[in-house]
Design a protein around this motif. Structure first.
Motif, PDB file in Angstrom:
ATOM      1  N   PHE A   4       0.809  -1.216   0.000  1.00  0.00           N
ATOM      2  CA  PHE A   4       0.000   0.000   0.000  1.00  0.00           C
ATOM      3  C   PHE A   4       0.844   1.269   0.000  1.00  0.00           C
ATOM      4  O   PHE A   4       0.392   2.309  -0.484  1.00  0.00           O
ATOM      5  CB  PHE A   4      -0.948  -0.026   1.207  1.00  0.00           C
ATOM      6  CG  PHE A   4      -2.085  -0.994   1.051  1.00  0.00           C
ATOM      7  CD1 PHE A   4      -3.268  -0.611   0.432  1.00  0.00           C
ATOM      8  CD2 PHE A   4      -1.972  -2.296   1.502  1.00  0.00           C
ATOM      9  CE1 PHE A   4      -4.316  -1.503   0.274  1.00  0.00           C
ATOM     10  CE2 PHE A   4      -3.002  -3.198   1.349  1.00  0.00           C
ATOM     11  CZ  PHE A   4      -4.180  -2.811   0.732  1.00  0.00           C
ATOM     12  N   SER A   5       2.047   1.225   0.528  1.00  0.00           N
ATOM     13  CA  SER A   5       2.881   2.419   0.551  1.00  0.00           C
ATOM     14  C   SER A   5       3.371   2.801  -0.841  1.00  0.00           C
ATOM     15  O   SER A   5       3.910   3.894  -1.028  1.00  0.00           O
ATOM     16  CB  SER A   5       4.085   2.211   1.480  1.00  0.00           C
ATOM     17  OG  SER A   5       4.896   1.147   1.013  1.00  0.00           O
ATOM     18  N   ALA A   6       3.169   1.931  -1.834  1.00  0.00           N
ATOM     19  CA  ALA A   6       3.542   2.272  -3.202  1.00  0.00           C
ATOM     20  C   ALA A   6       2.652   3.368  -3.780  1.00  0.00           C
ATOM     21  O   ALA A   6       3.004   3.995  -4.784  1.00  0.00           O
ATOM     22  CB  ALA A   6       3.470   1.030  -4.084  1.00  0.00           C
ATOM     23  N   ALA A  24      -7.790  -5.908   7.512  1.00  0.00           N
ATOM     24  CA  ALA A  24      -6.915  -4.809   7.916  1.00  0.00           C
ATOM     25  C   ALA A  24      -7.540  -3.485   7.519  1.00  0.00           C
ATOM     26  O   ALA A  24      -8.268  -3.389   6.515  1.00  0.00           O
ATOM     27  CB  ALA A  24      -5.547  -4.952   7.280  1.00  0.00           C
ATOM     28  N   LEU A  25      -7.256  -2.465   8.311  1.00  0.00           N
ATOM     29  CA  LEU A  25      -7.650  -1.101   8.020  1.00  0.00           C
ATOM     30  C   LEU A  25      -6.382  -0.311   7.705  1.00  0.00           C
ATOM     31  O   LEU A  25      -5.436  -0.306   8.500  1.00  0.00           O
ATOM     32  CB  LEU A  25      -8.393  -0.473   9.208  1.00  0.00           C
ATOM     33  CG  LEU A  25      -9.758  -1.092   9.554  1.00  0.00           C
ATOM     34  CD1 LEU A  25     -10.263  -0.538  10.886  1.00  0.00           C
ATOM     35  CD2 LEU A  25     -10.768  -0.847   8.453  1.00  0.00           C
ATOM     36  N   ILE A  26      -6.371   0.341   6.551  1.00  0.00           N
ATOM     37  CA  ILE A  26      -5.189   1.102   6.115  1.00  0.00           C
ATOM     38  C   ILE A  26      -5.611   2.551   5.924  1.00  0.00           C
ATOM     39  O   ILE A  26      -6.520   2.846   5.126  1.00  0.00           O
ATOM     40  CB  ILE A  26      -4.610   0.541   4.803  1.00  0.00           C
ATOM     41  CG1 ILE A  26      -4.128  -0.895   5.002  1.00  0.00           C
ATOM     42  CG2 ILE A  26      -3.438   1.408   4.336  1.00  0.00           C
ATOM     43  CD1 ILE A  26      -5.144  -1.934   4.581  1.00  0.00           C
ATOM     44  N   GLN A  27      -4.958   3.454   6.636  1.00  0.00           N
ATOM     45  CA  GLN A  27      -5.301   4.872   6.557  1.00  0.00           C
ATOM     46  C   GLN A  27      -4.251   5.643   5.766  1.00  0.00           C
ATOM     47  O   GLN A  27      -3.071   5.640   6.106  1.00  0.00           O
ATOM     48  CB  GLN A  27      -5.421   5.462   7.974  1.00  0.00           C
ATOM     49  CG  GLN A  27      -5.753   6.949   7.997  1.00  0.00           C
ATOM     50  CD  GLN A  27      -5.909   7.495   9.406  1.00  0.00           C
ATOM     51  OE1 GLN A  27      -6.280   6.740  10.326  1.00  0.00           O
ATOM     52  NE2 GLN A  27      -5.642   8.772   9.587  1.00  0.00           N
ATOM     53  N   PHE A  28      -4.723   6.310   4.702  1.00  0.00           N
ATOM     54  CA  PHE A  28      -3.871   7.176   3.890  1.00  0.00           C
ATOM     55  C   PHE A  28      -4.047   8.631   4.309  1.00  0.00           C
ATOM     56  O   PHE A  28      -4.890   8.970   5.137  1.00  0.00           O
ATOM     57  CB  PHE A  28      -4.214   7.026   2.405  1.00  0.00           C
ATOM     58  CG  PHE A  28      -3.709   5.750   1.784  1.00  0.00           C
ATOM     59  CD1 PHE A  28      -2.366   5.606   1.457  1.00  0.00           C
ATOM     60  CD2 PHE A  28      -4.578   4.704   1.525  1.00  0.00           C
ATOM     61  CE1 PHE A  28      -1.898   4.435   0.881  1.00  0.00           C
ATOM     62  CE2 PHE A  28      -4.121   3.527   0.943  1.00  0.00           C
ATOM     63  CZ  PHE A  28      -2.774   3.392   0.624  1.00  0.00           C
ATOM     64  N   ALA A  34      -6.303   6.870  -1.275  1.00  0.00           N
ATOM     65  CA  ALA A  34      -6.999   5.629  -0.945  1.00  0.00           C
ATOM     66  C   ALA A  34      -7.755   5.102  -2.161  1.00  0.00           C
ATOM     67  O   ALA A  34      -7.790   3.880  -2.411  1.00  0.00           O
ATOM     68  CB  ALA A  34      -7.950   5.862   0.221  1.00  0.00           C
ATOM     69  N   SER A  35      -8.354   6.008  -2.946  1.00  0.00           N
ATOM     70  CA  SER A  35      -9.097   5.586  -4.136  1.00  0.00           C
ATOM     71  C   SER A  35      -8.160   4.980  -5.174  1.00  0.00           C
ATOM     72  O   SER A  35      -8.498   3.965  -5.816  1.00  0.00           O
ATOM     73  CB  SER A  35      -9.848   6.784  -4.719  1.00  0.00           C
ATOM     74  OG  SER A  35     -10.536   6.425  -5.896  1.00  0.00           O
TER      75      SER A  35
END
Length: 294
Positions: A4-6, A24-28, A34-35
């Motif tokens: 996700f960090s890409a 998992a919850l990933i917050q940007f 995120a989209s």
């Protein structure tokens, strides 16, 4: 985190398990990032090198969450806040040395080192010392490389000057293939070594810190024994002498003197006598004949 960090800076991650499986919850930072991540990753398979060995192939199923700001109270292998370095670490995630002992995937974290251990799988093409040096030197100066065979496969130790360079190389190369088509895949881990001992530079080990890597010197044979000249007999220094090597292509050359001969001198206070013998292989000089008077 690596996937996700890409797409942008990841602020926080929390993981948990439900009946549907691992979630998992990933917050940007923002909705646009995120989209973009959702559009690119939804339905895609998770790279196998990111999964534990006992797990079967997995894929992403991504939806938007109702949360806008995750609450992370502790840094652990289940949750992480990358915006707050002062957040306390959960006791269960600390090892005996006081360091964070496990990662987000639950695996024990390796102590970082300036030496990487590379294991190569699916070797359909040869991987040489020069190939490894080309691949790993893209991230910094490679000091030493040592290759060896273990468990039926090829492994190598690559030493960098510092830990930071080794970390950058490991994060960039882990799980990637040296050749196109999935051949010669790299699996990297940190080695317990910090300074490799390279005893000889050859096609399996090399010390690049030396200005001119030493090449093993060939074993020198002792020189051949003297070869008697044609017609020489043992014990007679005046019958041709000896030659210390093979004959020339045009035949045997003239005999060489065994030592330096001093030229005869006729000093006024010395009584005339027979001249000393010349070099070996010559006849002794005869005294001069008196002039003939008619």
């Amino acid at each position: 985190m690596q996937v996700f960090s890409a797409f942008g800076f990841v602020h926080k991650i929390t993981t948990f398990e439900k009946t549907a499986g691992f979630q998992a919850l990933i917050q940007f930072s923002d909705t646009e990032t995120a989209s973009s991540a959702k559009t690119a990753l939804d339905g895609r398979g998770i790279p196998s090198y990111l999964l534990p060995e006992h797990l079967e192939p997995c894929s992403f199923k991504i939806t938007y969450s109702a949360h806008t700001d995750l609450s992370v109270k502790f840094q652990s292998h289940r949750s992480r806040d990358y915006t707050n370095p002062y957040l306390p670490v959960a006791p269960s995630a600390i090892d005996a040395t006081g360091q964070l002992g496990v990662g987000l995937d639950g695996k024990k974290l390796e102590p970082e080192s300036n030496v990487l251990l590379a294991s190569i799988e699916n070797m359909q093409y040869a991987v040489t010392l020069d190939v490894l040096h080309t691949v790993f030197s893209a991230f910094g100066f490679v000091q030493k490389i040592a290759m060896f065979d273990k468990n039926g496969g090829l492994q190598a130790l690559i030493q960098y000057p510092d830990v930071q360079t080794a970390i950058a190389a490991k994060e960039a190369l882990e799980g990637h293939c040296i050749y196109d088509g999935g051949f010669c895949k790299l699996h990297l881990s940190y080695s317990r070594h910090i300074d490799l001992s390279i005893k000889v530079n050859n096609d399996r080990s090399r010390d690049y810190t030396l200005p001119n890597p030493a090449i093993p010197s060939p074993v020198l044979r002792p020189p051949p024994p003297p070869v008697p000249m044609p017609g020489a007999t043992s014990g007679s220094p005046y019958n041709g002498g000896y030659c210390a090597g093979p004959p020339a292509s045009s035949g045997w050359g003239p005999p060489q003197p065994m030592g330096m001969q001093m030229p005869p001198q006729n000093y006024p206070y010395m009584q005339q006598g027979p001249a000393p013998p010349g070099p070996p292989g010559t006849l002794p000089q005869q005294p001069a004949m008196p002039p003939y008077n008619q």
